[in-house]
Design a protein around this motif. Structure first.
Motif, PDB file in Angstrom:
ATOM      1  N   GLU A   6     -24.404 -29.436   2.831  1.00 10.21           N
ATOM      2  CA  GLU A   6     -24.207 -28.796   2.142  1.00 10.21           C
ATOM      3  C   GLU A   6     -25.043 -27.163   2.129  1.00 10.21           C
ATOM      4  O   GLU A   6     -26.011 -27.818   3.255  1.00 10.21           O
ATOM      5  CB  GLU A   6     -24.866 -29.303   1.036  1.00 10.21           C
ATOM      6  CG  GLU A   6     -24.101 -29.671  -0.093  1.00 10.21           C
ATOM      7  CD  GLU A   6     -24.361 -30.365  -1.660  1.00 10.21           C
ATOM      8  OE1 GLU A   6     -23.595 -30.159  -2.059  1.00 10.21           O
ATOM      9  OE2 GLU A   6     -25.042 -30.314  -1.404  1.00 10.21           O
ATOM     10  N   SER A   7     -24.870 -26.570   1.648  1.00  8.86           N
ATOM     11  CA  SER A   7     -26.240 -25.386   1.714  1.00  8.86           C
ATOM     12  C   SER A   7     -27.041 -25.185   0.503  1.00  8.86           C
ATOM     13  O   SER A   7     -26.635 -26.039  -0.630  1.00  8.86           O
ATOM     14  CB  SER A   7     -25.376 -24.088   1.632  1.00  8.86           C
ATOM     15  OG  SER A   7     -24.553 -23.516   0.565  1.00  8.86           O
ATOM     16  N   GLY A  25     -22.978 -18.530   2.976  1.00  9.47           N
ATOM     17  CA  GLY A  25     -24.458 -19.471   2.339  1.00  9.47           C
ATOM     18  C   GLY A  25     -24.439 -20.394   3.619  1.00  9.47           C
ATOM     19  O   GLY A  25     -25.653 -20.310   3.894  1.00  9.47           O
ATOM     20  N   ARG A  26     -24.041 -21.061   4.210  1.00  9.63           N
ATOM     21  CA  ARG A  26     -24.520 -22.015   5.448  1.00  9.63           C
ATOM     22  C   ARG A  26     -25.250 -21.116   6.524  1.00  9.63           C
ATOM     23  O   ARG A  26     -25.871 -21.515   7.571  1.00  9.63           O
ATOM     24  CB  ARG A  26     -23.906 -23.052   5.717  1.00  9.63           C
ATOM     25  CG  ARG A  26     -23.388 -23.404   4.848  1.00  9.63           C
ATOM     26  CD  ARG A  26     -22.339 -24.704   4.665  1.00  9.63           C
ATOM     27  NE  ARG A  26     -22.016 -25.785   3.834  1.00  9.63           N
ATOM     28  CZ  ARG A  26     -20.730 -26.528   3.738  1.00  9.63           C
ATOM     29  NH1 ARG A  26     -20.678 -27.018   5.404  1.00  9.63           N
ATOM     30  NH2 ARG A  26     -20.772 -27.222   2.817  1.00  9.63           N
ATOM     31  N   GLU A  42     -28.577 -20.223   5.806  1.00 10.24           N
ATOM     32  CA  GLU A  42     -29.466 -20.882   5.878  1.00 10.24           C
ATOM     33  C   GLU A  42     -30.580 -20.742   7.098  1.00 10.24           C
ATOM     34  O   GLU A  42     -30.294 -20.276   7.835  1.00 10.24           O
ATOM     35  CB  GLU A  42     -29.034 -22.449   5.685  1.00 10.24           C
ATOM     36  CG  GLU A  42     -29.729 -23.315   4.799  1.00 10.24           C
ATOM     37  CD  GLU A  42     -29.554 -23.278   3.208  1.00 10.24           C
ATOM     38  OE1 GLU A  42     -30.095 -22.474   3.023  1.00 10.24           O
ATOM     39  OE2 GLU A  42     -28.402 -24.213   3.297  1.00 10.24           O
ATOM     40  N   GLY A  95     -29.281 -21.234  10.213  1.00  4.92           N
ATOM     41  CA  GLY A  95     -28.361 -20.589  10.718  1.00  4.92           C
ATOM     42  C   GLY A  95     -27.839 -19.565  11.113  1.00  4.92           C
ATOM     43  O   GLY A  95     -28.897 -19.492  11.618  1.00  4.92           O
ATOM     44  N   LYS A 150     -25.726 -16.069  -3.163  1.00  2.28           N
ATOM     45  CA  LYS A 150     -27.501 -15.812  -1.866  1.00  2.28           C
ATOM     46  C   LYS A 150     -27.486 -14.274  -1.847  1.00  2.28           C
ATOM     47  O   LYS A 150     -26.021 -14.232  -0.587  1.00  2.28           O
ATOM     48  CB  LYS A 150     -26.523 -16.766  -1.212  1.00  2.28           C
ATOM     49  CG  LYS A 150     -27.569 -17.174   0.196  1.00  2.28           C
ATOM     50  CD  LYS A 150     -28.349 -17.922  -0.426  1.00  2.28           C
ATOM     51  CE  LYS A 150     -29.999 -18.782   0.365  1.00  2.28           C
ATOM     52  NZ  LYS A 150     -30.707 -19.434  -0.333  1.00  2.28           N
ATOM     53  N   SER A 198     -30.031 -16.286   9.869  1.00  3.24           N
ATOM     54  CA  SER A 198     -31.349 -16.658   9.104  1.00  3.24           C
ATOM     55  C   SER A 198     -32.209 -15.866  10.176  1.00  3.24           C
ATOM     56  O   SER A 198     -32.082 -15.961  11.751  1.00  3.24           O
ATOM     57  CB  SER A 198     -31.745 -18.300   9.267  1.00  3.24           C
ATOM     58  OG  SER A 198     -32.964 -18.064   8.564  1.00  3.24           O
TER      59      SER A 198
END
Length: 202
Positions: free
Chosen positions: A108-109, A182-183, A186, A189, A125, A192
């Motif tokens: 999950e994120s 979203g992932r 993260e 990720g 997000k 990021s």
């Protein structure tokens, strides 16, 4: 727009200041109550008031700018979100300097977990992929805009978040759903910490 911001550290204060400067009305809240924010509110200026968490969460748009480990203290199961927009700006740190540690969320994120903790909210997000100092750092070229990524499952909620990103002079780029975009956003990720720019004059 009426916006509640939960969390009054660097990110919360920065978003409050910048969004208020763009004409939005901000209620800033932390875990210690509005009296603890008196000096902060005085310094940040017009358009921002201190409130309790419940006041901030009652606004049409709510920004989570608090530590990841505090979410379960705030996102109580009895809250009626009534389709309000919930912008998740958290990062999944379980501890900070000098020993940074990241939560293991499996498949999950963080934002998918936020959406599960806040049923009835339209979760987006945003504001999490760059350090605050980087996100607001001045640019040498006036034409440039720093890119800020956005992910979410509700088209209207995403549009509101993108509008807020633009209001603080950043360029929103939509990545898709919480499960995909979203992932990517993260911690750990692919996107990021990635700093990108776009020529806003074109």
């Amino acid at each position: 727009m009426e916006i509640g911001i939960l969390g009054a550290a660097s990110l919360g204060q920065t978003l409050a200041s910048r969004l208020a400067a763009a004409g939005h009305n901000i209620v800033l809240a932390n875990s210690r109550g509005p009296e603890s924010l008196r000096d902060v509110i005085t310094r940040l200026g017009k358009g921002i008031t201190a409130g309790h968490a419940a006041e901030a969460m009652n606004k049409p748009v709510v920004v989570l700018a608090m530590p990841w480990t505090k979410l379960s203290d705030v996102l109580a199961p009895d809250i009626n979100w009534d389709n309000r927009v919930l912008i998740d700006a958290t990062n999944i740190f379980t501890s900070y300097a000098p020993s940074f540690e990241i939560d293991d969320l499996g498949d999950e994120s963080g934002s998918e977990i936020v959406a599960r903790l806040a049923p009835g909210a339209r979760v987006v997000k945003a504001f999490n992929t760059l350090p605050v100092a980087t996100m607001i750092a001045p640019l040498q070229e006036e034409r440039l805009r720093r890119v800020l990524f956005v992910a979410g499952d509700d088209e209207d909620a995403v549009a509101i978040a993108q509008h807020l990103v633009s209001d603080i002079h950043l360029h929103p780029v939509y990545l898709g759903s919480l499960a995909t975009g979203g992932r990517l956003m993260e911690l750990g990720g692919a996107l990021s910490g990635l700093e990108l720019f776009i020529d806003g004059g074109r």
